[in-house]
Design a protein around this motif. Sequence first.
Motif, PDB file in Angstrom:
ATOM      1  N   LEU A  80       0.926  -1.201  -0.029  1.00  0.00           N
ATOM      2  CA  LEU A  80       0.136  -0.062   0.000  1.00  0.00           C
ATOM      3  C   LEU A  80       1.009   1.402  -0.076  1.00  0.00           C
ATOM      4  CD1 LEU A  80      -2.840  -1.132   2.650  1.00  0.00           C
ATOM      5  CD2 LEU A  80      -3.127  -0.478   0.199  1.00  0.00           C
ATOM      6  N   VAL A  83       2.858   1.624  -3.487  1.00  0.00           N
ATOM      7  CA  VAL A  83       1.995   2.235  -4.419  1.00  0.00           C
ATOM      8  C   VAL A  83       1.721   3.534  -4.281  1.00  0.00           C
ATOM      9  CG1 VAL A  83      -0.089   1.872  -5.648  1.00  0.00           C
ATOM     10  CG2 VAL A  83       1.255  -0.111  -5.199  1.00  0.00           C
ATOM     11  N   GLU A  84       1.276   3.913  -2.990  1.00  0.00           N
ATOM     12  CA  GLU A  84       0.916   5.187  -2.764  1.00  0.00           C
ATOM     13  C   GLU A  84       2.030   6.326  -2.654  1.00  0.00           C
ATOM     14  OE1 GLU A  84      -2.474   7.730  -1.387  1.00  0.00           O
ATOM     15  OE2 GLU A  84      -2.238   5.790  -2.066  1.00  0.00           O
ATOM     16  N   ASN A  90       3.046  -0.069  -9.996  1.00  0.00           N
ATOM     17  CA  ASN A  90       1.535  -0.897  -9.905  1.00  0.00           C
ATOM     18  C   ASN A  90       2.161  -2.413  -9.790  1.00  0.00           C
ATOM     19  OD1 ASN A  90       2.613  -1.930 -12.511  1.00  0.00           O
ATOM     20  ND2 ASN A  90       1.436  -0.296 -13.612  1.00  0.00           N
ATOM     21  N   PHE A 191      -5.531   5.708   2.145  1.00  0.00           N
ATOM     22  CA  PHE A 191      -4.989   5.467   0.693  1.00  0.00           C
ATOM     23  C   PHE A 191      -5.822   5.834  -0.346  1.00  0.00           C
ATOM     24  CE2 PHE A 191      -2.540   2.590   3.708  1.00  0.00           C
ATOM     25  CZ  PHE A 191      -1.430   3.174   3.552  1.00  0.00           C
ATOM     26  N   GLN A 192      -5.302   6.131  -1.581  1.00  0.00           N
ATOM     27  CA  GLN A 192      -6.054   6.238  -2.768  1.00  0.00           C
ATOM     28  C   GLN A 192      -7.116   5.114  -3.092  1.00  0.00           C
ATOM     29  OE1 GLN A 192      -4.347   8.468  -6.106  1.00  0.00           O
ATOM     30  NE2 GLN A 192      -2.584   8.402  -4.917  1.00  0.00           N
ATOM     31  N   ARG A 194      -7.131   3.595  -5.908  1.00  0.00           N
ATOM     32  CA  ARG A 194      -6.520   2.698  -6.782  1.00  0.00           C
ATOM     33  C   ARG A 194      -5.552   1.918  -6.160  1.00  0.00           C
ATOM     34  NH1 ARG A 194      -1.382   3.737  -8.616  1.00  0.00           N
ATOM     35  NH2 ARG A 194      -0.542   2.324 -10.649  1.00  0.00           N
ATOM     36  N   THR A 195      -4.711   2.392  -5.141  1.00  0.00           N
ATOM     37  CA  THR A 195      -3.975   1.735  -4.259  1.00  0.00           C
ATOM     38  C   THR A 195      -4.445   0.631  -3.579  1.00  0.00           C
ATOM     39  OG1 THR A 195      -2.572   4.000  -3.984  1.00  0.00           O
ATOM     40  CG2 THR A 195      -2.225   2.253  -2.452  1.00  0.00           C
ATOM     41  N   GLN A 196      -5.613   0.788  -2.751  1.00  0.00           N
ATOM     42  CA  GLN A 196      -6.369  -0.107  -2.019  1.00  0.00           C
ATOM     43  C   GLN A 196      -6.930  -1.288  -3.050  1.00  0.00           C
ATOM     44  OE1 GLN A 196      -8.450   1.189   1.470  1.00  0.00           O
ATOM     45  NE2 GLN A 196      -8.355   2.881   0.470  1.00  0.00           N
TER      46      GLN A 196
END
Length: 278
Positions: A80, A83-84, A90, A191-192, A194-196
Amino acid sequence: MKLSKIVFAVAAVVTVVFIACSPNNVTVENGYKKYFDENKVTGTFGIFDNGTGQFTIYNLSRFKDSSYLPASTFKIVNSLIGVETGRVTNEKMVIKWDGVVRVMPGGDTAHGWNKDLTMEEAFAASALPYYQEVARRIGKDTMQLWIDSLQYGNKQLGSAIDSFWINNSLKISPDEQLGLVKRLYFGQLPFQKRTQDIVKKMMIRENNANYQLAYKTGLGFKENGNLIGWIVGWIEENKHPYFFVLNAEGPSDAKMMDARMNILKGILKEQGFFEGKR
């Protein structure tokens, strides 16, 4: 992401409070002891029915009041944060193998580790070297900011940025572990989306018409040499998620990789899972 932006992002979120069990929503199930005994380990298991808000727990005191090194379950958080912060683009990002041949505790060559890996491959193989490099790229200050924001366990990183989750600096309770995966499932961590979503997808290990089983395992040694095994995740049937955590302990030579999965599958099967009827 620059450190100043991370500080702002962390400050902008409400501190995550992990799910907590209390006497009025807990059923203590001593019958689960047989699964630990059969596999010659001790430990605790808890499962949370999101639909009813009820916990079923074996060994409640260990579940709530004892903390242990997270070992490879920390790969959830490491992913997490990676990526964040942009240290990992990715799940397809490759980190080159450093050429060092690693060997597993039993003496077998770690074939799943000793090659170039994407993050999703490293997550599935629980490849320590990949995630040690991710942690080094994140750096101690940034890592500490996110660990503090998450209120993750005792929040202690110690002095080694690439081994704090395996050297008994960082510790977390089973109750807190369950809370973390529940919030990941619902996209409620700081987290965003997308990240999750990336990390949530990596956790899915079995997915068929009857159920979805998602988890991360962990294996490490306590200060006294005992082996600690984890499995944390969820099982979903008919769009109804149940969140679970297994924490097991045995001597240094315990067959923990087999034991933890035997216990998890045994308990879930006893509870009527895997048939798509829950």
